[in-house]
Scaffold this active site. Structure first.
Site, PDB file in Angstrom:
ATOM      1  N   THR A   1      -1.546   0.457 -10.172  1.00 24.12           N
ATOM      2  CA  THR A   1      -2.778  -0.130  -9.659  1.00 24.12           C
ATOM      3  C   THR A   1      -3.538   0.807  -8.725  1.00 24.12           C
ATOM      4  O   THR A   1      -4.637   0.477  -8.300  1.00 24.12           O
ATOM      5  CB  THR A   1      -2.474  -1.476  -8.957  1.00 24.12           C
ATOM      6  OG1 THR A   1      -3.670  -2.241  -8.864  1.00 24.12           O
ATOM      7  CG2 THR A   1      -1.877  -1.247  -7.575  1.00 24.12           C
TER       8      THR A   1
ATOM      9  N   GLU B   1     -12.694  -0.223  -9.543  1.00 25.85           N
ATOM     10  CA  GLU B   1     -12.264  -1.196 -10.561  1.00 25.85           C
ATOM     11  C   GLU B   1     -13.200  -1.268 -11.765  1.00 25.85           C
ATOM     12  O   GLU B   1     -12.753  -1.389 -12.913  1.00 25.85           O
ATOM     13  CB  GLU B   1     -12.115  -2.579  -9.929  1.00 25.85           C
ATOM     14  CG  GLU B   1     -10.939  -2.717  -8.983  1.00 25.85           C
ATOM     15  CD  GLU B   1     -11.210  -2.130  -7.604  1.00 25.85           C
ATOM     16  OE1 GLU B   1     -10.237  -1.883  -6.855  1.00 25.85           O
ATOM     17  OE2 GLU B   1     -12.400  -1.906  -7.273  1.00 25.85           O
TER      18      GLU B   1
ATOM     19  N   ASP C   1      -4.764 -10.188  -7.854  1.00 29.22           N
ATOM     20  CA  ASP C   1      -5.112  -9.273  -8.948  1.00 29.22           C
ATOM     21  C   ASP C   1      -3.970  -8.498  -9.606  1.00 29.22           C
ATOM     22  O   ASP C   1      -3.648  -8.706 -10.777  1.00 29.22           O
ATOM     23  CB  ASP C   1      -6.201  -8.307  -8.473  1.00 29.22           C
ATOM     24  CG  ASP C   1      -5.878  -7.625  -7.139  1.00 29.22           C
ATOM     25  OD1 ASP C   1      -4.759  -7.791  -6.632  1.00 29.22           O
ATOM     26  OD2 ASP C   1      -6.759  -6.911  -6.614  1.00 29.22           O
TER      27      ASP C   1
ATOM     28  N   ARG D   1       0.569   3.843  -3.289  1.00 27.89           N
ATOM     29  CA  ARG D   1      -0.030   5.151  -3.011  1.00 27.89           C
ATOM     30  C   ARG D   1       1.019   6.249  -2.892  1.00 27.89           C
ATOM     31  O   ARG D   1       0.904   7.295  -3.534  1.00 27.89           O
ATOM     32  CB  ARG D   1      -0.859   5.084  -1.728  1.00 27.89           C
ATOM     33  CG  ARG D   1      -1.977   4.050  -1.779  1.00 27.89           C
ATOM     34  CD  ARG D   1      -2.951   4.210  -0.633  1.00 27.89           C
ATOM     35  NE  ARG D   1      -3.775   3.011  -0.455  1.00 27.89           N
ATOM     36  CZ  ARG D   1      -4.975   3.000   0.099  1.00 27.89           C
ATOM     37  NH1 ARG D   1      -5.498   4.127   0.545  1.00 27.89           N
ATOM     38  NH2 ARG D   1      -5.649   1.873   0.234  1.00 27.89           N
TER      39      ARG D   1
ATOM     40  N   GLU E   1       0.825  -1.209   0.000  1.00 25.31           N
ATOM     41  CA  GLU E   1       0.000   0.000   0.000  1.00 25.31           C
ATOM     42  C   GLU E   1       0.859   1.259   0.000  1.00 25.31           C
ATOM     43  O   GLU E   1       0.534   2.249  -0.662  1.00 25.31           O
ATOM     44  CB  GLU E   1      -0.934   0.009   1.213  1.00 25.31           C
ATOM     45  CG  GLU E   1      -1.980  -1.090   1.220  1.00 25.31           C
ATOM     46  CD  GLU E   1      -3.102  -0.855   0.215  1.00 25.31           C
ATOM     47  OE1 GLU E   1      -3.085   0.174  -0.480  1.00 25.31           O
ATOM     48  OE2 GLU E   1      -4.000  -1.718   0.132  1.00 25.31           O
TER      49      GLU E   1
END
Length: 667
Positions: A640, A554, A420, A291, A287
């Protein structure tokens, strides 16, 4: 002085005099002690020292009297007067630039604290002793100060159609090319001029302003906002630390939308406040990378501002201890102060998670290219080699891998949670490299073919979905997280002519349609966290823990990609349906919230405005209604977290470093 008493011996002061002297000394000591330790830090040592040094340097110019006015020239036209004033202003700005350039918000906050000091500083800046000249220069300085804060941004947007330049903060002469504020699209394109599309872009921009304004009002500098409670969200994945996750995550969206004032607010906070030093917290490597590192890298690509490159490297360096494992597969969590790393206790016997350690390549490879330090690329290339060489059951990648033994954990495969974005980064690493990283493309094709064979299915009523697979058993359940794969399959089809192209596009369109169905089959017109397929039900959540919606992006990501690749109007129509649903059910007076049950007519809100709502959800919706020339897919690849990174060899904003540094042995 001593005196001689009547009996001929030396005599000291009387007791009363002693007490008086003692009281004076005690009072002086108390005043000194209080001045140093008790008064507010208006004259903090660092600040006083800085101003003293600058004043010392500028002193000769300040105390040199102004030359006499030319007899033939008015004061405001006299060449001596004007020249001296310009030289003095340049000197003061050069020496006191870091103080003069303090942001307006910071100046306002400090006004009550440093009133007397501010008055003295203003007097120091006056260059001429004459009273009339003093008054005139004071007025001109005030006007110039106001004009600078209002008219000159930190990074000035160039004229549309220009390549874009920006002056660095420390060296005004150095010109750096930048993406024009607003994304740099073609202003004459039909989609740019279309009134309906412009109205929809403005609506989404207003949503962004609403989310940002309330975050700034109730949670500025914290990670996320609780709109119903009107306070920060301390239960986020980054905890209660002041990391400004919403600022870093949402700043490139502000830039793309042309929200210049809000962008400058965020940049100013990053420059003054953002650091991981002295933060003793166990942060998610995944994360934090997508980010913070991803967000900073995008902003560096957009602007060329070295601040963002330095911050990206600062964060990445804090993550490097997590890579110190026997296999090079990083742990999931790292303490950014101590460097101690570990995995989640629930993750299959201490395993690392595929979607986490497999979602670092874009950011670390690009960071190596812009810093000239190959260390970051080598770390993720090690991960690549482990995954390439390991035996894969039926060509599939399980979600868990032990970083000590290099062996798979439980045989659970998914294109949703836990798996994913690994597959996403295989394709996008190839795209980011200018389609030269053939190893990544081959691994992507091999994985997608296996997934289509073993995990992609069609429901009795013709809905295409990708199921989780556990121990060779299909669950016939699809996560909302897997809805990104519609765009992933389609992007794979559009970027290479091979035997899989038609099938990729068919599956991509089918999955995107199924995700849309999961939305419109709910009364809120928003999709659940997961949905199932059986003879009795299709594209619907059955369990209570699957019925929530947390502002996820998504599905909208796939709408955006499919629109760009096909220009089928239905994707824009579906996107606008989602905007209306978000406004109706998720908007509050103080931000946006997720929903606890999408199948209720009046669902309860969850009181969390996720940072990815600003970073991804609103960005993809805005780009869906923008012209293709805004961040074209042949020049940019989205990480992503929807942070666009430039494609090497195709994008002038790639900013490759000219020198490669030796690998550090520190990490």
């Amino acid at each position: 002085m001593y005196r001689i008493g009547p009996i001929g011996r030396k005599s000291n002061f009387h007791s009363r005099e002693k007490c008086l002297i003692g009281l004076v000394l005690v009072t002086l000591c108390f005043l000194c002690f209080g001045g140093i330790f008790l008064l507010p830090d208006n004259f903090g040592g660092d600040r006083v020292l800085r101003v003293y040094k600058h004043f010392q340097k500028a002193g000769p110019e300040i105390f040199i009297p102004a030359p006499p006015l030319a007899a033939h020239a008015p004061r405001n036209e006299d060449p001596h007067f004007m020249g001296d004033r310009q030289r003095l202003e340049q000197k003061i700005r050069a020496e006191l630039g870091d103080i003069l350039d303090e942001p307006p918000a910071a100046q306002a906050a400090a006004a009550g604290e440093a009133g007397a000091f501010g008055a003295d500083a203003a007097n120091v800046q006056a260059p001429a002793p004459a009273a009339a000249l003093d008054e005139q220069l004071e007025q001109e300085r005030a006007e110039a100060e106001d004009a600078r804060h209002v008219a000159v941004p930190v990074l000035a947007a160039p004229a549309q159609g220009d390549s874009g330049t920006v002056s660095t903060h420390n060296n005004p002469a150095q010109q750096i090319i930048q993406l024009p504020m607003g994304g740099g699209g073609n202003e004459e394109a039909p989609d740019t001029l279309d009134a309906t599309l412009e109205e929809r872009r403005q609506k989404i921009k207003e949503m962004m302003e609403h989310a940002w304004r309330n975050y700034k009002l109730y949670a500025w500098g914290k990670n996320e906002l609780r709109p119903l409670s009107q306070r920060p969200h301390s239960g986020s994945i980054f905890g209660s630390y002041d990391l400004g996750a919403t600022i870093v995550d949402g700043l490139d969206t502000l830039y793309i939308m042309g929200l210049e004032n809000e962008y400058r607010e965020g940049r100013d906070w990053i420059e003054r406040k953002f650091t991981l030093d002295n933060i003793s917290a166990e942060l998610s490597v995944f994360e934090t990378n997508i980010r913070f590192v991803g967000g900073m890298l995008t902003l560096y690509a957009f602007t060329g501002d070295p601040l963002y490159k330095e911050k990206a490297q600062h964060v990445a360096d804090k993550l490097l201890p997590a890579f110190q494992t026997p296999t090079g597969i990083p742990y999931a969590l790292v303490n950014t102060k101590s460097g101690v790393a570990k995995n989640y206790g629930w993750a299959s016997g201490g395993s690392s998670i595929l979607s986490e350690f497999g979602t670092l390549h874009l950011e670390f490879a690009y960071l190596s290219d812009i810093t000239g330090n190959p260390l970051y690329r080598e770390r993720v290339q090690t991960i690549r080699q482990v995954l390439k060489e390991i035996e894969k059951p039926k060509g599939l990648y399980p979600n868990f891998l032990n970083p000590k033994t290099g062996k798979w954990g439980q045989l659970h495969m998914s294109l949703g949670a836990l798996g994913d974005s690994y597959y996403e980064y295989l394709l996008k690493a190839w795209l980011q490299s200018g389609q030269t990283d053939e190893e990544a493309r081959e691994m992507y094709d091999e994985a997608m073919v296996a997934i289509m064979d073993k995990m992609v299915r069609t429901s009795p009523n013709g809905l295409t979905y990708v199921s989780d697979l556990k121990f060779d058993r299909l669950e016939h359940k699809m996560d909302h997280l897997a809805c990104f794969s519609g765009g992933l399959f389609a992007l794979g089809a559009a970027t290479r002519q091979n035997e899989h192209r038609d099938k990729y596009m068919e599956v991509g369109k089918g999955i995107t349609n199924t995700c849309h169905e999961s939305y419109i089959r709910a009364p809120t017109q928003l999709g659940p966290e997961a949905f199932r397929f059986s003879d009795a039900v299709e594209a619907r959540a059955l369990r209570s823990q699957e019925k929530y919606y947390i502002l996820r992006p998504e599905t909208f990501e796939s709408y955006f990609v499919l629109w760009r690749l096909t220009h089928d109007q239905k994707y824009r129509d579906w996107g606008w349906e989602a905007v209306l649903a978000l406004e109706k059910h998720c908007r509050t007076p103080h931000g946006y919230c997720g929903l606890r049950n999408v199948y209720q007519q009046e669902p309860q809100k969850d009181d969390v405005q996720q940072s990815f709502f600003l970073a991804e959800t609103l960005k993809y919706l805005y780009l869906l209604f923008s012209d293709d020339s805004v961040l074209p897919l042949d020049e940019w690849v989205f990480n992503t977290e929807a942070h666009p990174l430039p494609i090497k060899g195709a994008n002038q904003y790639y900013r490759q470093a000219p020198v490669t540094l030796p690998v550090s042995n520190a990490s």
